[in-house]
Design an enzyme around this catalytic site. Structure first.
Site, mmCIF file in Angstrom:
data_model
loop_
_atom_site.group_PDB
_atom_site.id
_atom_site.type_symbol
_atom_site.label_atom_id
_atom_site.label_comp_id
_atom_site.label_asym_id
_atom_site.label_seq_id
_atom_site.Cartn_x
_atom_site.Cartn_y
_atom_site.Cartn_z
ATOM 1 N N CYS A 32 0.820 -1.222 0.000
ATOM 2 C CA CYS A 32 0.000 0.000 0.000
ATOM 3 C C CYS A 32 0.852 1.271 0.000
ATOM 4 C CB CYS A 32 -0.941 -0.001 1.196
ATOM 5 S SG CYS A 32 -2.006 -1.439 1.191
ATOM 6 N N HIS A 92 -3.694 6.920 1.890
ATOM 7 C CA HIS A 92 -4.021 5.576 1.417
ATOM 8 C C HIS A 92 -5.402 5.208 1.962
ATOM 9 C CE1 HIS A 92 -4.110 1.430 0.606
ATOM 10 N NE2 HIS A 92 -3.912 1.056 1.855
ATOM 11 N N ASN A 115 -10.127 -0.684 -0.758
ATOM 12 C CA ASN A 115 -8.676 -0.507 -0.664
ATOM 13 C C ASN A 115 -8.035 -1.057 -1.935
ATOM 14 O OD1 ASN A 115 -5.948 -0.708 -0.105
ATOM 15 N ND2 ASN A 115 -6.213 -1.610 1.925
HETATM 16 O O1 UT7 Z 1 -3.982 -1.517 3.327
HETATM 17 C C1 UT7 Z 1 -3.255 -2.261 4.254
HETATM 18 C C2 UT7 Z 1 -3.643 -1.915 5.588
HETATM 19 N N1 UT7 Z 1 -4.893 -2.533 5.958
HETATM 20 C C3 UT7 Z 1 -5.576 -1.989 6.899
HETATM 21 O O2 UT7 Z 1 -5.173 -0.946 7.343
HETATM 22 C C4 UT7 Z 1 -6.769 -2.689 7.471
HETATM 23 C C5 UT7 Z 1 -6.796 -2.420 8.939
HETATM 24 N N2 UT7 Z 1 -7.803 -3.144 9.697
HETATM 25 C C6 UT7 Z 1 -9.100 -2.847 9.625
HETATM 26 O O3 UT7 Z 1 -9.518 -2.022 8.852
HETATM 27 C C7 UT7 Z 1 -10.034 -3.546 10.597
HETATM 28 O O4 UT7 Z 1 -9.258 -4.283 11.516
HETATM 29 C C8 UT7 Z 1 -11.072 -4.464 9.916
HETATM 30 C C9 UT7 Z 1 -12.114 -3.634 9.197
HETATM 31 C C10 UT7 Z 1 -10.364 -5.393 8.955
HETATM 32 C C11 UT7 Z 1 -11.779 -5.319 10.972
HETATM 33 O O5 UT7 Z 1 -12.398 -4.505 11.944
HETATM 34 P P1 UT7 Z 1 -12.205 -4.825 13.507
HETATM 35 O O6 UT7 Z 1 -13.047 -3.884 14.225
HETATM 36 O O7 UT7 Z 1 -10.730 -4.817 13.772
HETATM 37 O O8 UT7 Z 1 -12.819 -6.271 13.634
HETATM 38 P P2 UT7 Z 1 -12.138 -7.612 14.150
HETATM 39 O O9 UT7 Z 1 -11.204 -8.149 13.118
HETATM 40 O O10 UT7 Z 1 -11.599 -7.409 15.528
HETATM 41 O O11 UT7 Z 1 -13.397 -8.564 14.230
HETATM 42 C C12 UT7 Z 1 -14.469 -8.334 15.156
HETATM 43 C C13 UT7 Z 1 -15.531 -9.376 14.945
HETATM 44 C C14 UT7 Z 1 -15.000 -10.816 14.941
HETATM 45 O O12 UT7 Z 1 -15.960 -11.642 15.556
HETATM 46 P P3 UT7 Z 1 -15.732 -12.182 17.046
HETATM 47 O O13 UT7 Z 1 -14.433 -12.949 16.996
HETATM 48 O O14 UT7 Z 1 -15.635 -10.946 17.887
HETATM 49 O O15 UT7 Z 1 -16.939 -13.007 17.289
HETATM 50 C C15 UT7 Z 1 -14.924 -11.149 13.479
HETATM 51 O O16 UT7 Z 1 -15.072 -12.542 13.227
HETATM 52 O O17 UT7 Z 1 -16.165 -9.196 13.680
HETATM 53 C C16 UT7 Z 1 -16.122 -10.420 12.927
HETATM 54 N N3 UT7 Z 1 -15.969 -10.094 11.517
HETATM 55 C C17 UT7 Z 1 -17.004 -9.900 10.687
HETATM 56 N N4 UT7 Z 1 -18.324 -9.964 10.861
HETATM 57 C C18 UT7 Z 1 -19.116 -9.689 9.793
HETATM 58 C C19 UT7 Z 1 -14.810 -9.900 10.847
HETATM 59 N N5 UT7 Z 1 -15.079 -9.597 9.563
HETATM 60 C C20 UT7 Z 1 -16.430 -9.594 9.442
HETATM 61 C C21 UT7 Z 1 -17.296 -9.336 8.357
HETATM 62 N N6 UT7 Z 1 -18.622 -9.397 8.586
HETATM 63 N N7 UT7 Z 1 -16.848 -9.029 7.142
#
Ligand code: UT7
Length: 333
Positions: A120, A260, A290
């Site tokens: 990125c 980005h 992204n």
């Molecule tokens: O370009 C390179 C750099 N990339 C980034 O900067 C991405 C950075 N990260 C993010 O943007 C965020 O971490 C995400 C959007 C990817 C995820 O958001 P989060 O608030 O960090 O969620 P999480 O990964 O901690 O997941 C929370 C919950 C989990 O469930 P449990 O374990 O709490 O029951 C996940 O399984 O949300 C669940 N989950 C989803 N639920 C519905 C994860 N993805 C999804 C989804 N739909 N797509």
């Protein structure tokens, strides 16, 4: 510095262009593929839809489309380009460089062509290279393209990553000019110790794909999203301050932030850290997702063409990605 003009030799952005594929994949479409919903995706990421390359549409096709538009905007003929750098982590093939595939599509017959892989942060790294080439006088007119077909390295069964990414390309023409405008400062950094936070395990020379790796989806991108999020905010904020200070400016003097586009909440946190109103941030993530190395030049081109970013204004590019890599550029348009 020329004694007559007394202006520094700078790398000036003289044209921008971008390309997004036609096909749109909405959050509702994704909810039919994996267990997710618009209600989950939009508030956490700011993404409503992303563009996906057509069957047979390559990264070099998208890169050439964006590059052609940037050349037209700059009023530069393809034969005048003496360097073409493509930033991508989704090359057409491992060999040769995607830039070599772009060359005949654009007719940039006099260009030296190579790729750079910094995920990125790729566009900022590539732009910094272009700047060094033109400042030393080694090259005069450089085409820098960020282009990605992220849909080709996404695990479409993994809801934690497949909702985030999209395809597209963006480009700029960089020319050597004695000017008040141009790139004022660039700062970059990397931390390879944290590579396993965002990577693809198989498919390279270290672990060539086998039926087993394919079955286990190890050819696809894996990310520890939550940890990456924290590193992204910290590094993007710090490197922005460093580049702004290097340019001899203060955050208040930045007219536009073109970050980005990884997550709207990351972009908002960075702008808050810089004490900048949210309206100063160019955001396309809602309809692009992204697009990795393509995200900054796509957002830039859109904001230049719709008249938001004007000549003479100061702009901050800032990125963070796999590697880990990060970087920021401050320029006057
Ligand atoms: O370009 C390179 C750099 N990339 C980034 O900067 C991405 C950075 N990260 C993010 O943007 C965020 O971490 C995400 C959007 C990817 C995820 O958001 P989060 O608030 O960090 O969620 P999480 O990964 O901690 O997941 C929370 C919950 C989990 O469930 P449990 O374990 O709490 O029951 C996940 O399984 O949300 C669940 N989950 C989803 N639920 C519905 C994860 N993805 C999804 C989804 N739909 N797509």
């Amino acid at each position: 510095m020329n004694a007559e003009s007394a202006l520094p030799l700078r790398a000036v952005l003289t044209g921008t262009g971008s390309y997004l594929p036609e096909k749109t994949l909405t959050n509702d479409d994704l909810s039919k593929m994996v267990e997710t919903s618009d209600e989950w995706i939009y508030p956490r990421t700011g993404i409503r839809s992303r563009r996906i390359a057509a069957e047979g549409e390559s990264v070099s096709d998208m890169a050439a489309a964006a590059g052609r538009r940037a050349l037209e905007a700059a009023g530069v003929q393809p034969e005048e380009i003496d360097l073409l750098i493509v930033a991508t982590v989704t090359p057409d093939a491992p060999m040769p460089a995607t830039a070599c595939y772009v060359q005949p599509k654009l007719g940039v017959v006099n260009a030296t062509c190579f790729d750079i892989a910094a995920a990125c942060s790729g566009f900022i790294y590539a732009l910094d290279l272009a700047r060094q080439f033109v400042r030393t006088g080694a090259k005069k007119k450089v085409l820098v393209i960020g282009a990605e077909k992220m849909s080709s390295i996404i695990d479409w069964t993994d809801r934690t990553t497949c909702i985030l990414f999209g395809d597209g390309a963006g480009a700029v023409v960089v020319e050597a000019r004695e000017s008040e405008s141009g790139i004022l400062a660039t700062e970059t950094g990397s931390d390879g110790n944290l590579a396993p936070l965002l990577y693809i395990e198989a498919g390279g020379s270290n672990l060539p794909n086998t039926p087993e790796t394919l079955l286990e989806h190890r050819q696809f991108l894996k990310m520890e999203g939550h940890t990456i999020f924290k590193h992204a905010v910290r590094h993007m904020a710090n490197i922005s301050l460093k580049a702004i200070a290097d340019a001899g400016l203060t955050p208040e003097q930045i007219d536009w932030i073109v970050p980005h586009q990884a997550n709207l909440r990351i972009m908002q946190a960075v702008s808050k850290f810089l004490n900048a109103p949210q309206e100063k941030t160019v955001s396309t993530i809602e309809f692009t997702g992204n697009t990795t190395a393509a995200s900054i030049p796509i957002a830039l081109d859109i904001a230049v063409r719709d008249g938001r970013i004007k000549p003479g204004q100061t702009v901050l590019f800032v990125a963070f990605g796999a590697g880990l890599t990060w970087g920021a550029t401050v320029l006057r348009m």
